[in-house]
Write a protein that holds these residues in place. Structure first.
Motif, PDB file in Angstrom:
ATOM      1  N   UNK A  20      59.892  29.022  16.442  1.00 24.23           N
ATOM      2  CA  UNK A  20      59.364  29.048  17.842  1.00 24.23           C
ATOM      3  C   UNK A  20      60.662  28.692  18.986  1.00 24.23           C
ATOM      4  N   UNK A  21      61.787  27.982  18.362  1.00 27.32           N
ATOM      5  CA  UNK A  21      62.865  27.795  18.986  1.00 27.32           C
ATOM      6  C   UNK A  21      64.035  28.944  18.411  1.00 27.32           C
ATOM      7  N   UNK A  22      65.129  28.701  19.078  1.00 26.53           N
ATOM      8  CA  UNK A  22      66.157  29.537  18.562  1.00 26.53           C
ATOM      9  C   UNK A  22      67.192  29.050  17.653  1.00 26.53           C
ATOM     10  N   UNK A  23      67.942  29.773  16.927  1.00 24.57           N
ATOM     11  CA  UNK A  23      68.980  29.311  15.969  1.00 24.57           C
ATOM     12  C   UNK A  23      70.108  29.852  16.550  1.00 24.57           C
ATOM     13  N   UNK A  24      71.342  29.128  16.716  1.00 17.74           N
ATOM     14  CA  UNK A  24      72.352  29.226  17.512  1.00 17.74           C
ATOM     15  C   UNK A  24      73.628  29.658  16.639  1.00 17.74           C
ATOM     16  N   UNK A  25      73.578  28.912  15.341  1.00 20.20           N
ATOM     17  CA  UNK A  25      74.718  29.181  14.497  1.00 20.20           C
ATOM     18  C   UNK A  25      74.618  29.935  13.144  1.00 20.20           C
ATOM     19  N   UNK A  26      75.718  30.503  12.888  1.00 22.52           N
ATOM     20  CA  UNK A  26      75.487  31.452  11.669  1.00 22.52           C
ATOM     21  C   UNK A  26      75.042  30.902  10.506  1.00 22.52           C
ATOM     22  N   UNK A  27      75.251  29.670  10.072  1.00 16.93           N
ATOM     23  CA  UNK A  27      74.824  29.104   8.975  1.00 16.93           C
ATOM     24  C   UNK A  27      73.106  28.946   8.881  1.00 16.93           C
ATOM     25  N   UNK A  28      72.515  28.629   9.992  1.00 15.07           N
ATOM     26  CA  UNK A  28      71.282  28.544  10.184  1.00 15.07           C
ATOM     27  C   UNK A  28      70.423  30.030  10.433  1.00 15.07           C
TER      28      UNK A  28
END
Length: 366
Positions: free
Chosen positions: A79-87
């Motif tokens: 439901x929330x966002x992922x901001x970094x490449x690894x995630x």
């Protein structure tokens, strides 16, 4: 379990509530299992929900999503966002549907898919008035749709919003949000997309049928609680699934003038019997409940006295005949999480999710 303080979770109550909410929704349902399923145990709740035919699950963090994928092969939405490449890469590898609401997020996801030869699914979040996360303008929405049209790696699986005050009696702002969401949906459809649409939280599932769309999200109501006192559950018979249980570790008699616990907030007016119970604020039994909460001791209601400590609490047991080892119910059939929440000016959500990891969950009707 050496320390007999635990949360008993009746999974048949979860199953019953799912059936009730399915009936109210008339659509597919999504089980919201973030925060360890509101303190009830994510994997166990998901397993029971799957038995009831639920195939959509929502979590709040990437770690929750990846952990759930280990035991669940159904649809999982972050439901929330992922901001970094690894995630983003980990979520894509695990086949998690990702929440997207900026062009930067979309481009990062596309770059990772291209580099690894992967496909991804997204749910676009529309901010219709919560002002937390989401697309806020038509221009922002159109930019994402234009990008999606030009590629084949990312599927627009869903679009959703979240209501800010659907749990209040006055539904005017919720209906404003609903109209904004419908406006965004029309733009999306005009671009040739036909995603799964979902807007209803527990309150809207119960009270706003025009907001049900393709799928309704079951949050607090799946665990047996109305979202607020202003939500009229009508014919829905929700059953709280969790009981919080401990036991008496010590019984003593105090005299008039004796005080109990830190700060001497309770001073006896007469001879009293006091029980020490093996639960405290480190277990999630909030210190703010000190001197306010009651608990069940067999057929008796006993009152908390003095300040709740990190690991222990004291209760007045004069006249009950209580003994060391007797069971004490802090949350149960007659004292609910909502009752405790009312005492300290919070909501049942916080009471339930506060229960710490050192309180074992014991499952009934698994």
């Amino acid at each position: 379990m050496l320390r007999k303080t635990y949360a008993a979770v009746d999974l048949e109550c979860i199953a019953h509530n799912i059936r009730e909410l399915k009936r109210a929704a008339g659509t597919q349902v999504m089980a919201v299992v973030k925060a360890n399923a509101y303190g009830h145990g994510m994997k166990q709740v998901v397993a029971k929900a799957e038995q009831e035919g639920v195939s959509w699950f929502a979590v709040a963090t990437a770690d929750e999503a990846v952990e759930l994928r280990e035991t669940c092969d159904k649809h999982i939405l972050l439901l929330s966002s992922a901001e970094d490449e690894e995630t983003v890469n980990a979520l894509t590898e695990a086949g998690i549907s990702q929440c997207v609401y900026t062009i930067q997020q979309l481009k990062l996801l596309y770059r990772i898919c291209e580099a690894n030869g992967k496909q991804a699914r997204i749910h676009m979040k529309i901010d219709t008035g919560m002002n937390r996360i989401g697309l806020r303008t038509d221009a922002e929405l159109i930019a994402l749709l234009e990008f999606l049209k030009k590629q084949s790696r990312i599927e627009l699986e869903g679009v959703f919003t979240h209501f800010a005050s659907a749990d209040e009696a006055d539904k005017c702002f919720t209906r404003e949000q609903l109209e904004r969401f419908k406006h965004a949906l029309q733009i999306i459809r005009d671009y040739g997309f036909a995603p799964l649409c979902h807007a209803s939280n527990s309150a809207a599932t119960i009270e706003i049928p025009e907001a049900h769309f393709d799928l309704c999200r079951m949050g607090i109501s799946m665990y047996g609680y109305a979202p607020s006192k202003e939500v009229k559950t009508g014919q829905l018979n929700l059953k709280p699934a969790l009981s919080l249980i401990s036991h008496i570790t010590y019984v003593k008699t105090i005299e008039a003038g004796d005080s109990v616990s830190y700060g001497r907030k309770f001073i006896a007016n007469q001879k009293e019997q006091i029980a020490t119970v093996a639960i405290g604020y480190a277990d999630g039994y909030m210190r703010a409940l000190s001197g306010k909460a009651e608990a069940e001791l067999g057929s008796y209601r006993i009152r908390n006295i003095g300040r709740i400590c990190m690991d222990q609490s004291m209760f007045l047991i004069t006249g009950t005949g209580a003994q060391i080892g007797d069971e004490v119910r802090l949350i149960g059939s007659n004292i609910t999480a909502e009752n405790l929440a009312d005492l300290v000016g919070t909501i049942s959500y916080e009471v339930l999710t506060n229960l710490s990891a050192r309180v074992p969950r014991v499952y009934l009707h698994a």
